[in-house]
Design a protein around this motif. Structure first.
Motif, PDB file in Angstrom:
ATOM      1  N   ASN A  24       0.814  -1.224  -0.187  1.00 18.68           N
ATOM      2  CA  ASN A  24      -0.118   0.005  -0.133  1.00 18.68           C
ATOM      3  C   ASN A  24       0.765   1.273  -0.136  1.00 18.68           C
ATOM      4  N   ALA A  25       2.108   1.035   0.237  1.00 18.87           N
ATOM      5  CA  ALA A  25       2.895   2.209   0.215  1.00 18.87           C
ATOM      6  C   ALA A  25       3.416   2.811  -0.878  1.00 18.87           C
ATOM      7  N   LYS A  26       4.178   4.041  -1.101  1.00 20.21           N
ATOM      8  CA  LYS A  26       4.703   4.381  -2.334  1.00 20.21           C
ATOM      9  C   LYS A  26       5.931   3.767  -2.636  1.00 20.21           C
ATOM     10  N   ARG A  27       6.162   3.711  -3.862  1.00 18.38           N
ATOM     11  CA  ARG A  27       7.375   3.020  -4.054  1.00 18.38           C
ATOM     12  C   ARG A  27       8.414   3.750  -4.623  1.00 18.38           C
ATOM     13  N   GLU A 368       7.389   5.839  13.104  1.00 15.87           N
ATOM     14  CA  GLU A 368       7.058   4.763  12.174  1.00 15.87           C
ATOM     15  C   GLU A 368       8.521   4.054  11.840  1.00 15.87           C
ATOM     16  N   ASP A 491      13.450   3.271   3.887  1.00 10.55           N
ATOM     17  CA  ASP A 491      12.493   4.425   3.485  1.00 10.55           C
ATOM     18  C   ASP A 491      11.145   3.672   3.785  1.00 10.55           C
ATOM     19  N   VAL A 492      10.311   4.514   4.668  1.00  6.20           N
ATOM     20  CA  VAL A 492       9.321   3.930   5.211  1.00  6.20           C
ATOM     21  C   VAL A 492       8.190   3.710   3.896  1.00  6.20           C
ATOM     22  N   ASN A 493       8.494   4.592   2.826  1.00  4.47           N
ATOM     23  CA  ASN A 493       7.716   4.394   1.597  1.00  4.47           C
ATOM     24  C   ASN A 493       8.311   3.698   0.660  1.00  4.47           C
ATOM     25  N   ASP A 495       9.309  -0.154  -1.333  1.00 10.22           N
ATOM     26  CA  ASP A 495       8.895  -1.440  -1.422  1.00 10.22           C
ATOM     27  C   ASP A 495       9.891  -2.613  -0.734  1.00 10.22           C
TER      28      ASP A 495
END
Length: 672
Positions: A24-27, A368, A491-493, A495
């Protein structure tokens, strides 16, 4: 904290993190691949070549890119914090007042220049007044407590054989060049560095009013005395021997063997009232004992003045600062000085690091990131356990001990749970030299207070904004500061492929340090104790010798070779770190799929991420010093070295015989 956990393979598969977050995150989009390069010839260049060809090293830096060179943009972040705080008004004694006024005091070059070298005149006069060796050693001890180290290398740290208690430790020291070899090598590069160092010492003496001829003579005297001390040093490779560097000795026995040092009085003057000490390199102190009785007192006084000047040069007026940089320029290749603001950020980080860190974390480190890192660390540990279970060279009894150690780790992520107290440091806005001195004295007393006390396993040994990670064998801990928990590492965003290839590789690397040539000698509690079956340890040593032999073949700067014996611990951790991270990644949903993103499979994205985290470009002079002194291999070989030993990389990029990185499968090294 030291809970023992056993996880079967079935539980491992069931318990591994399901990357719903990543779905669901940005890649992060992958760009900049140099398709003119064949992945199997030089993967470092394939992944980083376009960046490397266009990257420009800032004139004030020795390199650019990731890892330690990310500390440059980090300092700009912290500079923004300090610039803002320094303009404000805060209550006396508050965290903001201390860091803001410390920073401002170092920026006020008009006030610093007006004082010239006045701040150290009392010390130079005290050196002049030394009448005998006991008085000299008293001065050395007093200056050690003020951060001005010279011939005594003293610290407090865990006892390697009883890691719950802190003891007095002494190490080799006393030289101004980076290490022993710089005093004995005769190649043109080293000779240029030797000359630059002697010129530096000469210039410092001149700046205190000494005539040119005498200043040059003083520099030569200092250099020759340092050379004699250097010849008693162990080499960087010899310093890797954990057993040889442990010599817990009775003070009474040392007093008889090294009478000139007068150990009981020396320890009293250091504030360390103990009966036993660990002397890491006894040969150095044997030599020092001899030199104290054979070298003229006048020469020792010249030496102490030189070391006071080099220690304090960057706290004094501009001519002293410029002299320091002129030497550093030859040593590292750095083209121009850092800005004063950048230097002062480093100064605040060094003096009041955890105070500044609190402001940094509040602004730049999301919680996070800490939560997701804990999941990654847990998954890497599970993957490493599975690798231990599959080892064909290790017996079941040693495997059990290895897994006990693995699950006894202390994990520190982001920043300390308990911040350090700086209430003893009073900072004045118009007294930069005194601010530095008080911070140094506070650091000394902070460490001295640990002597004979239980080891504080909550303490951190780097500041949270620093881009680094470390393993501390005596505490059996792995530490990941907030500074490294950002792209390209984490990076929390991003993959899972990018995070497991990035920070996952770093986590695997740090875990492996507890099982490299040095770490493997410590047990789960951090004591140097043999937990291996003899046959298993012999096989382990044979495998680390393979690592040494392979890396000895790698070259940098055309003909300079990587020092395999110096870098074996880091190389072992790199080789295993990639493998552990990959295994953990393959247990995620994305790792099991073949879905391409940006034209790359999940495995390809994982390996590209491994290459990106070591994206570094340096000046040649800096790299020359790095290869001689640093236990890490140069960035290219932190990528290509591990990958040429890892079969899944071959499969991901179709590496074939004839490719420059190709090794027959039987020759690929697997330690863990």
């Amino acid at each position: 904290m030291k809970k023992l956990i056993y996880v079967s393979t079935a539980l491992l598969l069931a318990g591994i993190h399901k990357p719903g977050f990543a779905q669901n995150a940005k890649r992060v989009v992958i760009t900049g691949i140099d398709t003119s390069k064949k992945p199997g010839d030089d993967f470092f260049k394939y992944a980083n070549g376009i960046w490397s060809d266009t990257a420009r090293i800032p004139a004030s830096q020795t390199g650019v890119g990731s890892y330690s060179f990310m500390n440059y943009p980090q300092r700009l972040r912290m500079q923004g914090i300090l610039d803002s705080i320094a303009r404000g008004k805060y209550p006396a004694g508050s965290l903001e007042q201390k860091v803001g006024d410390f920073y401002a005091s170092g920026l006020d070059m008009a006030a610093i220049n007006k004082r010239g070298y006045d701040p150290i005149k009392p010390l130079l006069k005290r050196i002049d007044a030394v009448a005998d060796v006991p008085a000299l050693l008293k001065l050395v001890a007093d200056e050690q407590k003020a951060g001005n180290g010279s011939i005594i290398g003293f610290r407090v740290g865990p006892d390697n054989r009883r890691s719950t208690v802190n003891i007095a430790q002494f190490r080799q020291t006393g030289i101004g060049l980076p290490e022993r070899a710089y005093y004995v090598k005769t190649d043109s590069s080293t000779l240029a560095i030797q000359k630059a160092y002697r010129d530096y010492l000469t210039r410092l003496f001149e700046l205190t009013g000494t005539d040119a001829a005498t200043a040059q003579k003083n520099a030569a005297t200092t250099y020759e005395l340092e050379k004699q001390l250097a010849l008693a040093h162990r080499t960087n490779i010899e310093l890797r021997d954990v057993q040889v560097n442990y010599n817990k000795l009775a003070v009474a026995d040392l007093a008889k063997k090294q009478p000139a040092l007068n150990w009981p009085t020396l320890l009293t003057n250091l504030g360390a009232r103990v009966d036993t000490i660990n002397v890491g390199q006894p040969g150095y102190y044997d030599k020092l004992n001899t030199l104290l009785t054979t070298v003229p007192l006048a020469d020792w006084k010249t030496y102490l003045k030189a070391h006071a000047l080099t220690n304090y040069a960057n706290y004094l007026s501009q001519p002293f600062v410029d002299a320091s940089f002129a030497y550093a320029k030859t040593l590292t290749g750095q083209a121009v000085k850092k800005t004063r603001a950048e230097e002062m950020v480093q100064a605040v980080d060094g003096a009041l690091g955890e105070a500044l860190a609190q402001l940094y974390v509040k602004k730049y480190f999301p919680e996070e990131a800490k939560r997701r890192m804990r999941v990654l660390v847990d998954n890497l540990k599970k993957a490493f356990e599975a690798r231990i279970d599959r080892l064909d060279w290790m017996s079941d009894s040693t495997k059990t001990k290895a897994k006990e150690k693995l699950y006894a780790f202390t994990e520190k992520i982001g920043y300390p749970d308990k911040w350090r107290d700086y209430s003893a440091v009073t900072v004045k806005r118009n007294a930069y030299f005194e601010n530095q001195l008080l911070a140094e004295k506070n650091d000394y007393q902070h460490d001295l207070a640990k002597l004979g006390k239980p080891v504080d396993r909550t303490e951190w040994h780097t500041t949270p904004p620093t881009v680094t990670a470390y393993n501390n064998p005596p505490l059996n801990e792995i530490v990941f500061p907030a500074g490294i928990l950002q792209p390209p590492y984490f990076d929390v965003n991003a993959d899972d492929a990018l995070n497991y290839g990035g920070i996952g590789m770093v986590i695997g690397h740090e875990i492996t340090h507890s099982f490299d040539d040095q770490g493997a000698q410590y047990d789960k509690s951090g004591n140097v104790r043999n937990w291996w079956q003899p046959a298993d340890y012999a096989k382990f040593k044979a495998k680390t010798q393979q690592v040494i032999d392979q890396y000895n073949q790698f070259t940098v700067l055309d003909s300079v070779h990587v020092k395999g014996a110096l870098t074996v611990g880091e190389n072992t951790a790199d080789i295993a770190g990639v493998a552990i991270a990959y295994d953990a990644f393959k247990l995620t949903e994305q790792g099991k799929s073949n879905t391409k993103l940006d034209g790359f499979t999940p495995d390809q994205r994982f390996f590209i991420s491994v290459a990106r985290i070591w994206r570094v470009k340096t000046r040649d002079a800096y790299m020359g010093m790095y290869v001689n002194t640093n236990p890490h291999s140069p960035a290219k070989w932190r990528v290509n070295g591990p990958l040429m030993n890892f079969t899944p990389f071959y499969n991901a990029f179709n590496v074939q015989p004839g490719d420059k990185m190709y090794k027959p499968e039987k020759d690929r090294i697997t330690v863990w």
